[in-house]
Design a protein around this motif. Structure first.
Motif, mmCIF file in Angstrom:
data_model
loop_
_atom_site.group_PDB
_atom_site.id
_atom_site.type_symbol
_atom_site.label_atom_id
_atom_site.label_comp_id
_atom_site.label_asym_id
_atom_site.label_seq_id
_atom_site.Cartn_x
_atom_site.Cartn_y
_atom_site.Cartn_z
ATOM 1 N N LEU A 159 0.804 -1.222 0.000
ATOM 2 C CA LEU A 159 0.000 0.000 0.000
ATOM 3 C C LEU A 159 0.837 1.272 0.000
ATOM 4 N N SER A 160 2.144 1.151 0.002
ATOM 5 C CA SER A 160 3.014 2.301 0.229
ATOM 6 C C SER A 160 2.826 3.417 -0.792
ATOM 7 N N ARG A 161 2.559 3.083 -2.029
ATOM 8 C CA ARG A 161 2.460 4.150 -3.041
ATOM 9 C C ARG A 161 1.125 4.877 -2.998
ATOM 10 N N PHE A 162 0.205 4.445 -2.159
ATOM 11 C CA PHE A 162 -1.089 5.102 -2.064
ATOM 12 C C PHE A 162 -1.298 5.836 -0.745
ATOM 13 N N THR A 163 -0.420 5.683 0.204
ATOM 14 C CA THR A 163 -0.692 6.172 1.551
ATOM 15 C C THR A 163 -0.103 7.540 1.844
ATOM 16 N N ARG A 164 0.516 8.189 0.866
ATOM 17 C CA ARG A 164 1.002 9.553 0.996
ATOM 18 C C ARG A 164 1.912 9.697 2.212
ATOM 19 N N GLU A 165 1.683 10.753 3.053
ATOM 20 C CA GLU A 165 2.606 11.026 4.143
ATOM 21 C C GLU A 165 2.566 9.952 5.228
ATOM 22 N N LEU A 166 1.359 9.431 5.508
ATOM 23 C CA LEU A 166 1.207 8.518 6.639
ATOM 24 C C LEU A 166 1.275 7.070 6.204
ATOM 25 N N PRO A 167 1.957 6.223 6.977
ATOM 26 C CA PRO A 167 1.891 4.788 6.698
ATOM 27 C C PRO A 167 0.512 4.263 7.076
ATOM 28 N N PRO A 168 0.116 3.131 6.535
ATOM 29 C CA PRO A 168 -1.190 2.580 6.910
ATOM 30 C C PRO A 168 -1.228 2.195 8.384
ATOM 31 N N VAL A 169 -2.384 2.418 8.987
ATOM 32 C CA VAL A 169 -2.587 2.041 10.383
ATOM 33 C C VAL A 169 -3.156 0.626 10.407
ATOM 34 N N LEU A 170 -2.528 -0.263 11.145
ATOM 35 C CA LEU A 170 -2.953 -1.661 11.191
ATOM 36 C C LEU A 170 -3.658 -1.949 12.513
ATOM 37 N N LEU A 171 -4.852 -2.554 12.401
ATOM 38 C CA LEU A 171 -5.617 -2.934 13.585
ATOM 39 C C LEU A 171 -5.692 -4.448 13.667
ATOM 40 N N PRO A 172 -5.414 -5.017 14.827
ATOM 41 C CA PRO A 172 -5.406 -6.483 14.940
ATOM 42 C C PRO A 172 -6.812 -7.057 14.900
ATOM 43 N N ASP A 173 -6.887 -8.313 14.554
ATOM 44 C CA ASP A 173 -8.159 -9.028 14.564
ATOM 45 C C ASP A 173 -8.519 -9.381 16.007
ATOM 46 N N ALA A 174 -9.700 -8.937 16.445
ATOM 47 C CA ALA A 174 -10.126 -9.183 17.833
ATOM 48 C C ALA A 174 -11.599 -9.569 17.840
ATOM 49 N N PRO A 175 -11.924 -10.741 17.282
ATOM 50 C CA PRO A 175 -13.338 -11.105 17.128
ATOM 51 C C PRO A 175 -14.102 -11.212 18.440
ATOM 52 N N THR A 176 -13.450 -11.701 19.494
ATOM 53 C CA THR A 176 -14.160 -11.866 20.763
ATOM 54 C C THR A 176 -14.601 -10.522 21.333
ATOM 55 N N THR A 177 -13.694 -9.560 21.361
ATOM 56 C CA THR A 177 -14.018 -8.238 21.898
ATOM 57 C C THR A 177 -15.044 -7.519 21.035
ATOM 58 N N VAL A 178 -14.866 -7.586 19.728
ATOM 59 C CA VAL A 178 -15.797 -6.903 18.822
ATOM 60 C C VAL A 178 -17.181 -7.541 18.901
ATOM 61 N N ASP A 179 -17.238 -8.863 18.966
ATOM 62 C CA ASP A 179 -18.535 -9.544 19.052
ATOM 63 C C ASP A 179 -19.259 -9.187 20.350
ATOM 64 N N ARG A 180 -18.515 -9.112 21.445
ATOM 65 C CA ARG A 180 -19.148 -8.751 22.719
ATOM 66 C C ARG A 180 -19.702 -7.330 22.663
ATOM 67 N N SER A 181 -18.958 -6.427 22.041
ATOM 68 C CA SER A 181 -19.435 -5.053 21.897
ATOM 69 C C SER A 181 -20.688 -4.996 21.039
ATOM 70 N N LEU A 182 -20.695 -5.779 19.956
ATOM 71 C CA LEU A 182 -21.843 -5.801 19.062
ATOM 72 C C LEU A 182 -23.082 -6.355 19.775
ATOM 73 N N MET A 183 -22.918 -7.407 20.539
ATOM 74 C CA MET A 183 -24.037 -7.995 21.267
ATOM 75 C C MET A 183 -24.615 -7.023 22.287
ATOM 76 N N ASN A 184 -23.787 -6.173 22.861
ATOM 77 C CA ASN A 184 -24.238 -5.206 23.855
ATOM 78 C C ASN A 184 -24.625 -3.865 23.244
ATOM 79 N N GLY A 185 -24.484 -3.731 21.921
ATOM 80 C CA GLY A 185 -24.846 -2.482 21.248
ATOM 81 C C GLY A 185 -23.987 -1.310 21.660
ATOM 82 N N ARG A 186 -22.703 -1.547 21.825
ATOM 83 C CA ARG A 186 -21.787 -0.498 22.270
ATOM 84 C C ARG A 186 -20.557 -0.470 21.370
#
Length: 462
Positions: A386-413
């Motif tokens: 992705l380097s030639r498309f990201t201009r000044e900033l490098p891409p921000v990488l977010l880890p996969d966290a299905p358990t935490t995201v699923d719990r948030s989704l179930m609680n509507g938060r």
């Protein structure tokens, strides 16, 4: 340029006037036969727009209470190059403020027809085409029956659009967390300041707008009732010239006192309700309501197939392109697997080559990054691709966290509300810092944001 080039002979005029006032107006125009020529008396809006599109008139004189008179009609006449003069009764609901909000530049009370109509028609015909003045907006600080109290911004708020690839990369999840984080950055800062001496931000406010015309899901993500679309209601008010900041707050669902949501369409088939002009008005008004407006949009920005058959018809992707073009920042999101990275490269090529979007600043976020997709070298490979498309900033990488995201989704938060100190919560907090610091410091924000992003990646082992 003028609505029509100067031409010899009288002004050619269309009329679209309610029956009660029509005889007096037609009689007045008939007395000035040498100056004006009434070419057609229109019975309905379809006829008026049809003859305007045919190019047979210079000016159309229309009653403000003529059936079908709204923002779309005003824009249609402007597109056709026909000057619009509106006759209205100042005592009814069609006030001068409402006409101005609809984009009408020339209007006259019925009582002034005898002295002012002909000069105003001439002025409208000779006036250069341009945008109407902005409508002053009043502020109200709360919404009835909701625990919502947005702090109005001292200056115009910022607009951030979350856009990305097909394949559920996490646009809605990222939208809700960016908005929540920006609105509650002071609270997130206080949590960290217990361990580190970090400055905390003053209380902010944010609005989430679900403008996805294909698969709107903010309502479900935040556990709201799927009854009526706040965004559709706001667009209808904008189309009638009735949308002010105080009116907009009545369409918001309160998530926290600092965070409100304009919920999306209940069914994707209702996409024509989000027209480009009305949505643009809604987004402009939202800037006056909160420091931050974060919008979730659909992935497609290509022209609709029907454009070749009806160039002036509604566009399903207009909500996306309009929002992206109005943005102060585009957050481009994709997934960190081989399929998602390939889609991300193609999406970035599309937006880079788009004439209306190439200039808009953007931040690339790669979501759901995990070693199982390509081994321990996954982050480095993603950054390289992705380097030639990201201009000044490098891409921000977010880890996969299905358990935490699923719990948030179930609680509507939001994740930052449900689990702010989790691994993904900490990464999202750093992403909020990257976004906020870029706006806080201007050009120097790029350096600060890049440093923050680098620190984040180093902490993630990137």
């Amino acid at each position: 340029m003028n609505h029509n080039p100067a031409s010899p002979g009288p002004l050619r005029v269309l009329t679209a006037i309610t029956s009660g006032q029509e005889p007096a107006v037609i009689e007045h125009l008939a007395r000035h036969r040498g100056q004006v020529d009434v070419v057609r008396r229109c019975a309905d809006m379809a006829e008026a727009r049809g003859y305007a599109g045919a190019g047979i008139a210079h000016v159309i004189v229309m009653s403000s209470d003529f059936p079908g008179f709204d923002r779309h009609a005003v824009e249609a006449f402007t597109t056709h190059g026909v000057a619009l003069v509106v006759l209205n009764d100042p005592l009814d609901q069609y006030s001068s403020q409402r006409l101005t909000a609809l984009g009408v530049r020339h209007f006259l009370a019925y009582s002034q027809v005898s002295d002012g109509l002909i000069p105003l028609m001439t002025e409208a015909h000779n006036a250069p085409a341009g945008e109407a003045d902005n409508l002053p907006i009043e502020w109200t600080s709360s919404r009835e029956n909701h625990d919502l109290s947005l702090a109005p911004p001292a200056t115009q708020g910022r607009l951030i659009t979350v856009w990305g690839t097909h394949g559920a990369p996490g646009r809605s999840t990222l939208t809700t967390n960016i908005a929540y984080g920006l609105a509650h950055r002071d609270q997130l800062g206080r949590r960290r300041s217990k361990k580190k001496q970090l400055p905390t931000e003053s209380s902010a406010s944010a609005i989430i707008v679900d403008a996805d015309t294909q698969a709107p899901s903010i309502t479900q993500t935040l556990g709201l009732l799927d009854e009526a679309s706040g965004l559709a209601q706001a667009c209808r008010a904008a189309g009638q010239g009735l949308l002010t900041a105080s009116a907009l707050t009545r369409y918001l669902a309160g998530i926290t006192p600092q965070l409100g949501v304009l919920t999306g369409l209940a069914r994707a088939s209702r996409w024509p309700e989000l027209s480009a002009s009305n949505l643009e008005t809604v987004l402009t008004t939202a800037r006056h309501c909160a420091q931050w407006t974060v919008v979730d949009v659909a992935p497609d920005i290509d022209e609709d197939d029907f454009a070749a058959f009806d160039p002036r018809g509604p566009r399903r992707n207009a909500a996306t392109t309009t929002t992206l073009a109005q943005s102060d920042l585009i957050v481009v999101v994709g997934t960190g697997d081989p399929v998602g990275t390939t889609r991300m490269v193609r999406a970035l090529e599309t937006i880079t080559n788009h004439p209306d979007l190439a200039h808009v600043p953007r931040l690339v976020v790669v979501n759901k990054v995990r070693d199982t997709t390509a081994g321990s070298s996954t982050p480095r490979a993603i950054r390289l691709a992705l380097s030639r498309f990201t201009r000044e900033l490098p891409p921000v990488l977010l880890p996969d966290a299905p358990t935490t995201v699923d719990r948030s989704l179930m609680n509507g938060r939001a994740v930052l509300e449900e689990a702010p100190v989790s691994a993904i919560g900490k990464e999202l907090t750093q992403l909020i810092d990257v976004i906020a610091s870029g706006f806080d410091t201007g050009n120097s924000g790029n350096e600060r944001s890049e440093s923050t992003a680098d620190q984040q990646m180093a902490a993630s082992g990137v």
